[in-house]
Write a protein that holds these residues in place. Structure first.
Motif, mmCIF file in Angstrom:
data_model
loop_
_atom_site.group_PDB
_atom_site.id
_atom_site.type_symbol
_atom_site.label_atom_id
_atom_site.label_comp_id
_atom_site.label_asym_id
_atom_site.label_seq_id
_atom_site.Cartn_x
_atom_site.Cartn_y
_atom_site.Cartn_z
ATOM 1 N N GLN A 113 50.664 26.929 45.918
ATOM 2 C CA GLN A 113 49.636 27.570 45.101
ATOM 3 C C GLN A 113 49.692 29.074 45.322
ATOM 4 N N VAL A 114 49.289 29.816 44.305
ATOM 5 C CA VAL A 114 49.216 31.268 44.403
ATOM 6 C C VAL A 114 47.745 31.675 44.399
ATOM 7 N N ALA A 115 47.379 32.517 45.348
ATOM 8 C CA ALA A 115 46.057 33.145 45.362
ATOM 9 C C ALA A 115 46.269 34.643 45.188
ATOM 10 N N CYS A 116 45.672 35.199 44.137
ATOM 11 C CA CYS A 116 45.907 36.630 43.822
ATOM 12 C C CYS A 116 44.648 37.237 43.214
ATOM 13 N N PHE A 117 43.518 37.053 43.865
ATOM 14 C CA PHE A 117 42.254 37.565 43.336
ATOM 15 C C PHE A 117 42.267 39.094 43.295
ATOM 16 N N PRO A 118 41.993 39.694 42.131
ATOM 17 C CA PRO A 118 41.981 41.159 42.054
ATOM 18 C C PRO A 118 40.685 41.743 42.602
ATOM 19 N N VAL A 119 40.801 42.923 43.178
ATOM 20 C CA VAL A 119 39.620 43.639 43.658
ATOM 21 C C VAL A 119 38.703 43.921 42.463
ATOM 22 N N ARG A 120 37.418 43.754 42.673
ATOM 23 C CA ARG A 120 36.437 43.844 41.584
ATOM 24 C C ARG A 120 36.026 45.297 41.352
ATOM 25 N N ILE A 121 36.791 45.984 40.515
ATOM 26 C CA ILE A 121 36.530 47.379 40.194
ATOM 27 C C ILE A 121 35.923 47.436 38.793
ATOM 28 N N THR A 122 34.688 47.825 38.691
ATOM 29 C CA THR A 122 33.978 47.797 37.417
ATOM 30 C C THR A 122 34.666 48.688 36.379
ATOM 31 N N GLY A 123 34.957 48.091 35.220
ATOM 32 C CA GLY A 123 35.517 48.840 34.105
ATOM 33 C C GLY A 123 36.965 49.255 34.269
ATOM 34 N N ALA A 124 37.682 48.654 35.228
ATOM 35 C CA ALA A 124 39.058 49.070 35.512
ATOM 36 C C ALA A 124 40.069 48.214 34.755
ATOM 37 N N GLY A 125 41.226 48.815 34.488
ATOM 38 C CA GLY A 125 42.309 48.109 33.822
ATOM 39 C C GLY A 125 43.228 47.383 34.773
ATOM 40 N N ALA A 126 42.969 47.477 36.070
ATOM 41 C CA ALA A 126 43.773 46.770 37.071
ATOM 42 C C ALA A 126 42.997 46.744 38.378
ATOM 43 N N GLY A 127 43.417 45.852 39.259
ATOM 44 C CA GLY A 127 42.827 45.782 40.595
ATOM 45 C C GLY A 127 43.868 45.338 41.598
ATOM 46 N N TRP A 128 43.842 45.937 42.771
ATOM 47 C CA TRP A 128 44.784 45.551 43.817
ATOM 48 C C TRP A 128 44.542 44.107 44.250
#
Length: 259
Positions: free
Chosen positions: A235-250
Motif C-alpha cells: 500500500q502507498v501512504a502519501c497524505f499531503p500537508v494541509r496547506i489552505t488554498g495551495a496547489g500542492a503539498g509536501w
C-alpha cells in the motif's frame, strides 16, 4: 509491517530551480528568540540565562516552494478553470484523504531514459506484470531518475508521460499517479524542442494539461522505488500537508508491506 520510504529529502545543499534557504536557530539562539517573543507579545520578562544551560529549543526557518521534495500536486496546480464539475479545481487541502492510502502498483519504465512515455509502453508493462492497475490504485512510475537527485541532471535527464498515457491510467479509474522524476511530464527542454519542431500545442506539458480535463493528482519526486517488493503487494501512504488554498503539498510518501 515493513515501511519503505519513498520520499526524497528537502536538502538546501542540493541544486534546485528555486533554491531552498534553510536557517537554523541553535538552542541558545532559540532561548534568545523565545525571550524576545514573550516580552513583545505577552509582556512577560524572562532572561535566557534562567533556562537550564541557558538554552531553550532550536528553530528552523525554511524558504521553499510546495514543489520542492516529494509532493502531491492538486488539481488547482494545473489551471484556474477545469472542464469537469463546477469548473473550479480543488486545492490540496480540499482533496479526499481516501485518495492517498491505497494499494500501489509500480510500473518499470526505466528503459526510456529521456523523453516521452506513451500509452503503448504502459500497456506493454501491464502485460509484463499480469494486468493493468485497478480503480483507485496509486500508480508509481519507476523511471530511475532519482539517481540524479541533487544534481543538474535531475531536471534534464528523465522521461514523462504523454497525454494518451495519462488518459489510459485515468480511464482505468486511477486518481493518483506518481513518478520518481522531477515532473510527470518530459523535461522542459524536450517539450519545447518538440513544440518548436511541430507547432503542436498538445505536446506542451500534456500530463499536467490533462488535469484541466479530468480530476487527478500527481506525486512528483518520489525515490527508492527499486526497493519495492514487486509491482504489487504493498500500500502507498502519501497524505499531503494541509496547506489552505495551495496547489500542492509536501508528503512523506511510504510503502506499507505486510511481511
Amino acid at each position: 509491517m515493513r515501511i519503505i520510504d519513498l520520499s526524497s529529502p528537502v536538502d538546501s545543499s542540493w541544486e534546485e530551480p528555486d533554491q531552498v534557504v534553510h536557517e537554523v536557530l541553535t538552542p541558545r539562539q532559540g532561548a534568545e528568540h523565545m525571550s524576545e517573543e514573550m516580552r513583545r507579545h505577552f509582556g512577560v520578562e524572562f532572561a535566557p540565562d534562567e533556562l537550564p544551560q541557558g538554552e531553550f529549543l532550536s528553530l528552523d526557518r525554511i524558504s521553499l516552494t510546495t514543489h520542492t521534495g516529494t509532493h502531491v500536486d492538486a488539481p488547482s496546480h494545473y489551471g484556474s478553470r477545469v472542464a469537469y464539475g463546477s469548473g473550479i479545481p480543488r486545492h490540496i487541502d480540499e482533496m479526499p484523504l481516501e485518495w492517498f492510502l491505497r494499494p500501489g502498483v509500480v510500473l518499470d519504465v526505466s528503459d526510456i531514459p529521456l523523453g516521452t512515455i506513451g500509452a503503448a509502453r504502459l500497456e506493454k508493462e501491464f502485460a509484463r506484470i499480469g494486468g493493468p492497475p485497478e480503480a483507485d490504485d496509486i500508480v508509481l512510475l519507476r523511471t530511475g531518475a532519482d539517481r540524479h537527485a541533487g544534481t543538474h541532471r535531475y531536471f534534464t535527464d528523465f522521461a514523462g508521460l504523454d497525454g494518451p498515457a495519462v488518459d489510459l491510467l485515468l480511464d482505468l479509474g486511477v486518481r493518483v499517479i506518481g513518478t520518481d522524476a522531477f515532473s510527470l511530464d518530459a523535461p522542459f527542454g524536450h517539450i519545447i524542442e518538440r513544440y518548436r519542431a511541430t507547432g503542436d500545442r498538445s505536446v506542451l506539458w500534456p500530463a499536467h494539461m490533462a488535469g484541466r480535463r479530468r480530476e487527478y493528482c500527481q506525486i512528483e519526486r518520489l525515490a527508492n522505488l527499486d526497493a519495492l517488493p514487486g509491482p504489487r503487494g504493498f500500500q502507498v501512504a502519501c497524505f499531503p500537508v494541509r496547506i489552505t488554498g495551495a496547489g500542492a503539498g509536501w508528503t512523506r510518501a511510504v510503502a506499507l508491506v505486510e511481511d
